[in-house]
Design a protein around this motif. Structure first.
Motif, PDB file in Angstrom:
ATOM      1  N   TYR A 106      -3.619  20.483  -6.092  1.00  0.00           N
ATOM      2  CA  TYR A 106      -4.788  19.861  -6.293  1.00  0.00           C
ATOM      3  C   TYR A 106      -4.497  19.675  -7.855  1.00  0.00           C
ATOM      4  O   TYR A 106      -4.168  18.714  -8.621  1.00  0.00           O
TER       5      TYR A 106
ATOM      6  N   GLN B 162      -8.417  11.057   3.080  1.00  0.00           N
ATOM      7  CA  GLN B 162      -7.494  10.931   4.259  1.00  0.00           C
ATOM      8  C   GLN B 162      -6.251  12.190   5.018  1.00  0.00           C
ATOM      9  O   GLN B 162      -6.299  12.314   5.440  1.00  0.00           O
TER      10      GLN B 162
ATOM     11  N   TYR C 193      -6.675   3.581   8.103  1.00  0.00           N
ATOM     12  CA  TYR C 193      -6.650   4.925   7.541  1.00  0.00           C
ATOM     13  C   TYR C 193      -5.943   5.369   9.237  1.00  0.00           C
ATOM     14  O   TYR C 193      -6.094   6.234   9.662  1.00  0.00           O
TER      15      TYR C 193
ATOM     16  N   GLN D 135       0.746  -0.934  -0.037  1.00  0.00           N
ATOM     17  CA  GLN D 135       0.219  -0.306  -0.162  1.00  0.00           C
ATOM     18  C   GLN D 135       1.122   1.096  -0.062  1.00  0.00           C
ATOM     19  O   GLN D 135       2.103   1.191  -0.084  1.00  0.00           O
ATOM     20  N   CYS D 136      -0.234   2.841  -0.195  1.00  0.00           N
ATOM     21  CA  CYS D 136       0.832   3.408  -0.447  1.00  0.00           C
ATOM     22  C   CYS D 136       0.780   4.778   0.365  1.00  0.00           C
ATOM     23  O   CYS D 136       0.589   6.115   0.365  1.00  0.00           O
ATOM     24  N   ASP D 137       0.186   4.261   2.387  1.00  0.00           N
ATOM     25  CA  ASP D 137      -0.563   5.401   3.094  1.00  0.00           C
ATOM     26  C   ASP D 137       0.829   6.078   2.998  1.00  0.00           C
ATOM     27  O   ASP D 137      -0.138   6.936   3.848  1.00  0.00           O
TER      28      ASP D 137
ATOM     29  N   TYR E 109     -13.502  12.439  -5.301  1.00  0.00           N
ATOM     30  CA  TYR E 109     -13.213  11.640  -4.257  1.00  0.00           C
ATOM     31  C   TYR E 109     -14.745  12.123  -3.960  1.00  0.00           C
ATOM     32  O   TYR E 109     -14.729  10.725  -2.687  1.00  0.00           O
TER      33      TYR E 109
ATOM     34  N   PHE F 159      -2.971  13.063  -2.867  1.00  0.00           N
ATOM     35  CA  PHE F 159      -2.495  11.338  -3.272  1.00  0.00           C
ATOM     36  C   PHE F 159      -3.799  10.736  -2.270  1.00  0.00           C
ATOM     37  O   PHE F 159      -4.336   9.563  -2.916  1.00  0.00           O
ATOM     38  N   LYS F 160      -3.984  11.393  -1.827  1.00  0.00           N
ATOM     39  CA  LYS F 160      -5.258  10.853  -0.397  1.00  0.00           C
ATOM     40  C   LYS F 160      -6.276  11.316   0.343  1.00  0.00           C
ATOM     41  O   LYS F 160      -5.525  12.319   0.961  1.00  0.00           O
TER      42      LYS F 160
ATOM     43  N   TYR G 102       0.866   9.736   1.364  1.00  0.00           N
ATOM     44  CA  TYR G 102       0.420  11.073   1.809  1.00  0.00           C
ATOM     45  C   TYR G 102       0.402  11.294   3.064  1.00  0.00           C
ATOM     46  O   TYR G 102       0.805  12.391   3.804  1.00  0.00           O
TER      47      TYR G 102
ATOM     48  N   GLN H 155     -15.550   7.924  -5.029  1.00  0.00           N
ATOM     49  CA  GLN H 155     -15.496   7.501  -4.475  1.00  0.00           C
ATOM     50  C   GLN H 155     -16.417   7.793  -2.682  1.00  0.00           C
ATOM     51  O   GLN H 155     -16.210   6.394  -2.095  1.00  0.00           O
TER      52      GLN H 155
END
Length: 293
Positions: free
Chosen positions: A113, A84, A216, A47-49, A134, A81-82, A52, A137
Motif C-alpha cells: 500500500y 472492500q 460490493y 467501473q474498476c471493481d 479510506y 485499489f479498494k 481489486y 471516505q
C-alpha cells in the motif's frame, strides 16, 4: 477491460486445480467473461471493481498452491485499489491461525500500500491524507444500503445512526466467531474447504455490513462461479448471487429488496455445507443447551 480477462484467467487457473483435464476450466473462463455483472460493471458502467477483485482471486490462487508471499502481495495490491478487499480478511485470519500464513509476512500488505501511494506523494499530495484516505471516505454518505441486496434493505434509513454502530459491532463479533469455530476445528484446510471459506468470506461481509453498494458483491459474483465449478451440485448458489447482483445494478428497489432473501438463504446454505463450520457450530450449540439443562 483487459483486467476482466486476467480475472477470468485466474479463475481458469483455480478451476484447473480441481480439474487437471477436460474443458471445465475453459468454461469457467467464459462464464466469468460473459457473466452479467462483469459486463455491467466494466463495459456498461465503466467501473474498476474487477481490478481489486482480480487481486483477491490471485490471492486465492496463490493460497491454493501454498505460495503465501505472492498471496499476501496480491492482497496488498487489491487493498491498495479498494478498501472492500478486506472482505477476504476473515479467510486470511483463519489461515493465519491455522498456520497456512506466517505472521512475519503480514507487513508485506501495508508495504504494498505504501509503495502504491508514493507516486501521488511525489506529485505533491500530503502523505497523511494518502494513508488515511479510506478513513476519510467512511462517512461520505449516510445510507444503510445503497442498492446492495442485503438485510439492510428491510430497515428504514431513519434508523441509520442507531443501526450502524450496532451492525458494525455485530459484524466484528460474527467474524471472530467464524474464525474461532474454524480454528477450533481439527480438520485440515483442503482446497475444497479453502474455496468454501473464501466464498463465505466475500459473501458474508457485504451481506451483514451496512453502507454497502451493489458493486460490493463483485468479489462474491466471481467466487460464486468458482464455487459452482468446484461443487456442481450447488450451482444454483452462483445463479442466486448473480441474479441478486444483477438486479442491484438495474436499481429496481423492489427487486433488490426481494432478492436479499434468496441471497441470504444462499449464504446460510454455503455456511451450513462447510464442514469446518456448521458441525462445530452445531456441537457448540448443543453443548450449551446441555449445560443449561
Amino acid at each position: 477491460m483487459t483486467v476482466d480477462f486476467l480475472c477470468a484467467f485466474l479463475t481458469y487457473k483455480i478451476v484447473r486445480l480441481k480439474y487437471p483435464e477436460g474443458r471445465k476450466p475453459i468454461f469457467a473462463f467464459l462464464v466469468v467473461i460473459l457473466s452479467p455483472t462483469v459486463i455491467y460493471n466494466s463495459a456498461l458502467w465503466g467501473q474498476c471493481d474487477v481490478i481489486y477483485t482480480t487481486g483477491l482471486i490471485a490471492c486465492i490462487y496463490f493460497l491454493s498452491i501454498q505460495k503465501e508471499i505472492p498471496a499476501l502481495l496480491s492482497f496488498g495490491v487489491a487493498l491498495s485499489f479498494k478498501l472492500q478487499a478486506m472482505f477476504l480478511a476473515p479467510l486470511l485470519l483463519i489461515l493465519l491461525l491455522k498456520k497456512r500464513i506466517h505472521w512475519y509476512y503480514l507487513p508485506l500488505i501495508p508495504a504494498v500500500y505504501v509503495v502504491t501511494v508514493l507516486p501521488s506523494w511525489l506529485m505533491g499530495r500530503p502523505i497523511l491524507e494518502l494513508l488515511l484516505v479510506y478513513f476519510n471516505q467512511a462517512n461520505k454518505y449516510k445510507e444503510l444500503a445503497k442498492g446492495a441486496p442485503n438485510l439492510y434493505q428491510w430497515i428504514p434509513n431513519n434508523f441509520y445512526n442507531i443501526v450502524v454502530p450496532i451492525a458494525l459491532t455485530l459484524t466484528i463479533c460474527a467474524i471472530f466467531l467464524l474464525v474461532y469455530i474454524v480454528y477450533k476445528s481439527r480438520l485440515k484446510i483442503t482446497q475444497d474447504r479453502l474455496i468454501y471459506l473464501a466464498t463465505i468470506s466475500v459473501l458474508f461481509m457485504p451481506y451483514i455490513l451496512p453502507k454497502m453498494h451493489e458493486r460490493y458483491f463483485y468479489p462474491a459474483d466471481i467466487l460464486s462461479i468458482i464455487f459452482a465449478f468446484y461443487f456442481p451440485r450447488h450451482f444454483w448458489v452462483a445463479i442466486v448471487v448473480q441474479m441478486a447482483s444483477f438486479f442491484g445494478y438495474l436499481g429496481t428497489p423492489i427487486f433488490i429488496q426481494l432478492f436479499s432473501i434468496p441471497l441470504g438463504f444462499a449464504l446460510w446454505f454455503v455456511v451450513r455445507k462447510c464442514d469446518v463450520i456448521y458441525p462445530k457450530l452445531q456441537a457448540e450449540f448443543s453443548s450449551n443447551i446441555d449445560r443449561k439443562l
